[in-house]
Each structure stands twice: as C-alpha cells, then as structure tokens.
Design a protein around this motif. Sequence first.
Motif, mmCIF file in Angstrom:
data_model
loop_
_atom_site.group_PDB
_atom_site.id
_atom_site.type_symbol
_atom_site.label_atom_id
_atom_site.label_comp_id
_atom_site.label_asym_id
_atom_site.label_seq_id
_atom_site.Cartn_x
_atom_site.Cartn_y
_atom_site.Cartn_z
ATOM 1 N N LYS A 138 0.354 -3.515 14.302
ATOM 2 C CA LYS A 138 1.061 -4.344 15.413
ATOM 3 C C LYS A 138 2.153 -5.370 14.434
ATOM 4 N N ILE A 139 1.518 -5.380 13.272
ATOM 5 C CA ILE A 139 2.632 -6.391 12.658
ATOM 6 C C ILE A 139 3.550 -5.727 11.586
ATOM 7 N N ASP A 140 3.719 -4.447 11.792
ATOM 8 C CA ASP A 140 4.483 -3.497 10.996
ATOM 9 C C ASP A 140 4.119 -3.698 9.518
ATOM 10 N N PHE A 141 3.166 -3.770 8.967
ATOM 11 C CA PHE A 141 2.704 -3.886 7.606
ATOM 12 C C PHE A 141 3.349 -2.906 6.898
ATOM 13 N N LYS A 142 3.857 -3.223 5.666
ATOM 14 C CA LYS A 142 4.457 -2.265 4.718
ATOM 15 C C LYS A 142 3.824 -2.326 3.598
ATOM 16 N N ALA A 143 3.565 -1.254 2.720
ATOM 17 C CA ALA A 143 2.778 -1.293 1.606
ATOM 18 C C ALA A 143 3.243 0.110 0.790
ATOM 19 N N PRO A 144 4.261 -0.466 -0.082
ATOM 20 C CA PRO A 144 5.223 0.809 -0.660
ATOM 21 C C PRO A 144 4.359 1.399 -1.711
ATOM 22 N N ALA A 145 4.564 2.725 -1.932
ATOM 23 C CA ALA A 145 3.757 3.484 -2.952
ATOM 24 C C ALA A 145 3.902 3.031 -4.311
ATOM 25 N N PHE A 146 2.911 2.853 -4.951
ATOM 26 C CA PHE A 146 3.180 2.522 -6.420
ATOM 27 C C PHE A 146 3.316 3.842 -7.321
ATOM 28 N N ALA A 147 3.784 3.449 -8.535
ATOM 29 C CA ALA A 147 3.898 4.559 -9.476
ATOM 30 C C ALA A 147 2.418 4.782 -10.156
#
Length: 220
Positions: A138-147
Amino acid sequence: MPYTGKADDRPYEGNDVDISYNLKRCIHAKECVNRLSEVFDVEKRPWINADGASAEQVATVIELCPSGALHYERKDGSAEEAIPEQNRIILWHDGPLQIIGDLSIQGADVAIEQETRATLCRCGASQNKPFCDNTHKKIDFKAPAFAPKKDANPDADVSGKVTLTANENGPIQVEGNFRIEAEDGTVQYRGSKTWLCRCGGSSSKPFCDGTHSEIGFEAE
C-alpha cells in the motif's frame, strides 16, 4: 499480552488432522488455496475443511505457507512438521523478511518459543508488528538489492536455534547461525549475529543503520 502463537489461532478440526489459522499473520500468499482448494476455499464458510484431503496432502501444503499463519497437528501417528536443518532469511523484493528455520521470536508483543516459518515486517508500517501484514504494498515500499558480501566460508554451519528479537522501537536482532538470501536463492550474507532494519528507513537495508532513532520510529 504477547502473541504466543496459539491465543489468536482459530482451530479447524478433522478426523486425521487438525488445522489452525491465524488471520493476523496471513499475508495471502495463496499457497494453500492454489494448491489444495479441496481444503482451502475462500468461497465457502467455513473456508477450511480439514477432511477435504489426506493428512499428508494437508501437511505438505501447510508447510509451504511462508507466514506461519497455518499450522497442523496430525492424529494418524505420523510425524509433525520437521524443524528445518538450515536457518534462512529470504529478502522478498520490496517486501518482508521470510524466515525459515529453528526459530524463537521474541519482543514486546510476541513470545514464540518454537516456530519454523514467519514473515516479518521491514517497511515499518505493518499494523501487526513484528509480522508483515502486506502494508508494504500500500505504501509502495522500496528495498533495493544490496551487493552480497564476500562469502569467506560458504560451508559455514547455519543450523541450530535462531532467536529473533524485535527490539523496542528498534531493529530485529538475530542471534544464531543463519544465512541471508535473495529471492532467487543467491546467498548474500552468513553470520551468527546481526541487526535487521524494521523501520523501513535504513540506507543499508536489510541491515539497521540507526535511522529508527533519527525518525522516531515507534513499533510498540
């Protein structure tokens, strides 16, 4: 009163197997309804028919429930759900932490001594912390991939008890042997102690960087 894994469970009794369901922990992954509609049918009331399939079929499908909302207890003398031999933390893309293993989950609002499956919130907005309730969508959470960090010991032991502690208004502390994976199974980290972000604001996700203190994160 902290959630203990039983108090909020709704029972569905069968001849060979009993099923319990916890609405608060369900993230509607639909493994149950898609794989065994004879037992799990949301168009019917009650929506769970514990006698709709064999106890073996029921057990197999319930063990695929990532959130731990579903559990079973067999009455036919067969073995119950086995404790996984490896402790895995799976990072869902822009979603929760899926935890599989020999788990103890502790915090102000939870006290589960033995669990094998759970999905824990990392967007900071779930109304049922520390568990995920799909608010990340609902809040369009973003969690970019980490190396991934260099894996110096790919054969390191990741078995044994793991304790996940939801620190008050802070991160999830993980103690015990574990590995962190991407959704595709790529191992990204191994360790025996770390702190994982659950406020949603860390710049080094999935790890905590102290942002919860800066933004006044309140979980309890």
